[in-house]
Scaffold this active site. Structure first.
Site, short mmCIF file in Angstrom:
data_model
loop_
_atom_site.label_atom_id
_atom_site.label_comp_id
_atom_site.label_asym_id
_atom_site.label_seq_id
_atom_site.Cartn_x
_atom_site.Cartn_y
_atom_site.Cartn_z
N HIS A 26 0.87 -1.18 0.00
CA HIS A 26 0.00 0.00 0.00
C HIS A 26 0.91 1.23 0.00
O HIS A 26 1.48 1.58 1.02
CB HIS A 26 -0.90 -0.02 1.24
CG HIS A 26 -2.03 0.96 1.19
ND1 HIS A 26 -1.84 2.31 1.23
CD2 HIS A 26 -3.38 0.77 1.10
CE1 HIS A 26 -3.01 2.93 1.19
NE2 HIS A 26 -3.97 2.00 1.10
N THR A 99 -11.21 19.04 -52.67
CA THR A 99 -12.25 18.36 -51.89
C THR A 99 -12.36 16.93 -52.41
O THR A 99 -12.27 16.70 -53.62
CB THR A 99 -13.61 19.08 -52.04
OG1 THR A 99 -13.96 19.15 -53.42
CG2 THR A 99 -13.54 20.49 -51.48
N HIS A 100 -12.50 16.00 -51.49
CA HIS A 100 -12.54 14.57 -51.83
C HIS A 100 -11.26 14.13 -52.54
O HIS A 100 -11.26 13.16 -53.30
CB HIS A 100 -13.76 14.25 -52.71
CG HIS A 100 -15.06 14.70 -52.13
ND1 HIS A 100 -15.77 13.95 -51.21
CD2 HIS A 100 -15.76 15.84 -52.32
CE1 HIS A 100 -16.86 14.61 -50.86
NE2 HIS A 100 -16.89 15.75 -51.50
N SER A 222 16.32 2.83 -45.25
CA SER A 222 17.61 2.13 -45.27
C SER A 222 17.89 1.54 -46.65
O SER A 222 19.04 1.42 -47.07
CB SER A 222 17.63 1.03 -44.21
OG SER A 222 16.58 0.11 -44.45
N LYS A 227 14.53 8.71 -50.64
CA LYS A 227 13.21 9.05 -50.12
C LYS A 227 13.28 10.09 -49.00
O LYS A 227 14.18 10.07 -48.17
CB LYS A 227 12.51 7.79 -49.58
CG LYS A 227 12.16 6.78 -50.66
CD LYS A 227 11.56 5.52 -50.04
CE LYS A 227 10.21 5.83 -49.46
NZ LYS A 227 9.63 4.62 -48.82
N GLU A 234 3.77 11.46 -39.85
CA GLU A 234 3.23 10.11 -39.66
C GLU A 234 3.16 9.76 -38.17
O GLU A 234 2.22 9.10 -37.72
CB GLU A 234 4.10 9.11 -40.41
CG GLU A 234 3.99 9.24 -41.93
CD GLU A 234 5.08 8.49 -42.68
OE1 GLU A 234 5.50 7.41 -42.18
OE2 GLU A 234 5.51 8.96 -43.74
#
Length: 308
Positions: A26, A99-100, A222, A227, A234
Site C-alpha cells: 500500500h 475536396t474529396h 535504409s 526518399k 506520420e
C-alpha cells in the site's frame, strides 16, 4: 506546526518508502510510515488523523492536472502563434483547394493555415475551460461524509491549496469531473493529426507542394536513400491513436463500485501522465514542422496550370 517543521527538515527517503511498500502492499501507507518514523509518539497520533488515502492524494492529483494543463496551454499558444504567422506569410500564395482529394477551386496556402489556426483555437479554448473543473477536491474522510473531519477544516485546508470542496464526493472525486479534460487533450491531438495528414498528402512524390523539415544527413529509408519520408507527420497519427486510447480508459473511470474501488487509480497512474506526454510531444513536434516547413509556390502554380 511541530509536525510540519520536523517533516520539512528531512527529505522523503524514496528507497525506504519503496522497501516498505513492498512489505505492506500500500504505497500511501508506506509513505505515512516513512514520515511517521520522524515524529515523536505524541505527534504521530495527529498525523493523517481521520483521513483516508485519497484525502491525501486527491488534492495533489487535482493540482497536478491543473499545472500539467497550464504547461500544455503554453505549448499550444506557441503553435497558435506559428500558424497565425503562416496565415499572414502565405496569404497571397495561390494554390489549388481540394475536396474529396480532387481539384476544386483556387485558394491560398495562407487560407489553409488560417483554417488550421481556427481549429486549434477551438481546441485550445475547450482545454482552457476545463481548468474550472480542476478547482475542486475533497478531504472528507473514508466515504466522503466528513466523519471525523469538520467541513470547515476541509474548506480551509483546501483553500490553502487554491481548491474548493466538492459537494457530493465519495471516497474519491467523481471521475466525470475530469473526463472533459481528457477529451479536450485528445481533441487537441486530433487537430494536430489533421494538420499532419494534410502535410503528408501535399508531400507525396510527383507534385510536392510542401515538405516537413528534412536534414541533409537524414535518412528516409535504409533501402531507398532518395526518399524523404514524412516521419514526424506520420508519428502524429500514432500520437492520435495513443491519445484516443488513453481518453477512452479515463472516460471508463467514471464507473466505480459504490463509494470506491481500485480500478481508477491503476488506470490513472498510466493514462494521465502518458496522455499529457503524448499531447506535449504532438504540440512540440508540429510546431517544429510548421516553423521549418518547406513550401514550394512554383509547384502550387504548376498544379493550377496542369489542372486547366
Amino acid at each position: 506546526e511541530q509536525i510540519a517543521k520536523k517533516l520539512r527538515a528531512t527529505p522523503i527517503d524514496i528507497v525506504w518508502w519503496k522497501a516498505r511498500d513492498a512489505e505492506v502492499g500500500h504505497d500511501l501507507n508506506a509513505f505515512l510510515d516513512e514520515r511517521l518514523r520522524l515524529l515523536s509518539v505524541d505527534l504521530q497520533a495527529h498525523f493523517h488523523q481521520d483521513m483516508t488515502s485519497y484525502d491525501t492524494e486527491e488534492p495533489a492529483f487535482a493540482l497536478t492536472l491543473k499545472h500539467s494543463t497550464e504547461i500544455v496551454l503554453e505549448s499550444a499558444a506557441m503553435l497558435l502563434g506559428t500558424l497565425r504567422d503562416m496565415a499572414f506569410q502565405y496569404r497571397f500564395t495561390i494554390m489549388l483547394g481540394k475536396t474529396h482529394g480532387q481539384e476544386a477551386e483556387l485558394m491560398t496556402f495562407g487560407k489553409r493555415c488560417l483554417s488550421w489556426y481556427q481549429e486549434l483555437q477551438i481546441a485550445y479554448q475547450q482545454l482552457k475551460a476545463t481548468l474550472e473543473l480542476l478547482r475542486y477536491s475533497k478531504i472528507s474522510g473514508a466515504i466522503g461524509n466528513n466523519n471525523g473531519i469538520d467541513p470547515e477544516l476541509e474548506f480551509h485546508a483546501l483553500e490553502l491549496l487554491g481548491l474548493k470542496p466538492f459537494s457530493g464526493a465519495t471516497q474519491i472525486i467523481p471521475r466525470v469531473l475530469y473526463a472533459p479534460l481528457a477529451h479536450a487533450l485528445t481533441d487537441l491531438v486530433m487537430v494536430i493529426h489533421n494538420i499532419a495528414l494534410t502535410i503528408r498528402l501535399g508531400a507525396r512524390s510527383g507534385n510536392t507542394i510542401y515538405q516537413e523539415p528534412f536534414g541533409k544527413l537524414q535518412k528516409g529509408s535504409s533501402a531507398m536513400p532518395h526518399k524523404k519520408n514524412t516521419v514526424i507527420s506520420e508519428q502524429m497519427q500514432g500520437m492520435a491513436r495513443l491519445a484516443q486510447s488513453y481518453q477512452h480508459a479515463i472516460t471508463a473511470n467514471i464507473a466505480t463500485w459504490e463509494e470506491r474501488a481500485i480500478e481508477q487509480s491503476c488506470v490513472e497512474r498510466v493514462a494521465w501522465p502518458d496522455l499529457f506526454h503524448v499531447t506535449l510531444n504532438a504540440l512540440k513536434r508540429m510546431t517544429h514542422v510548421l516553423k521549418d516547413l518547406r513550401v514550394y509556390p512554383d509547384i502550387m502554380r504548376y498544379e493550377i496550370v496542369m489542372s486547366g
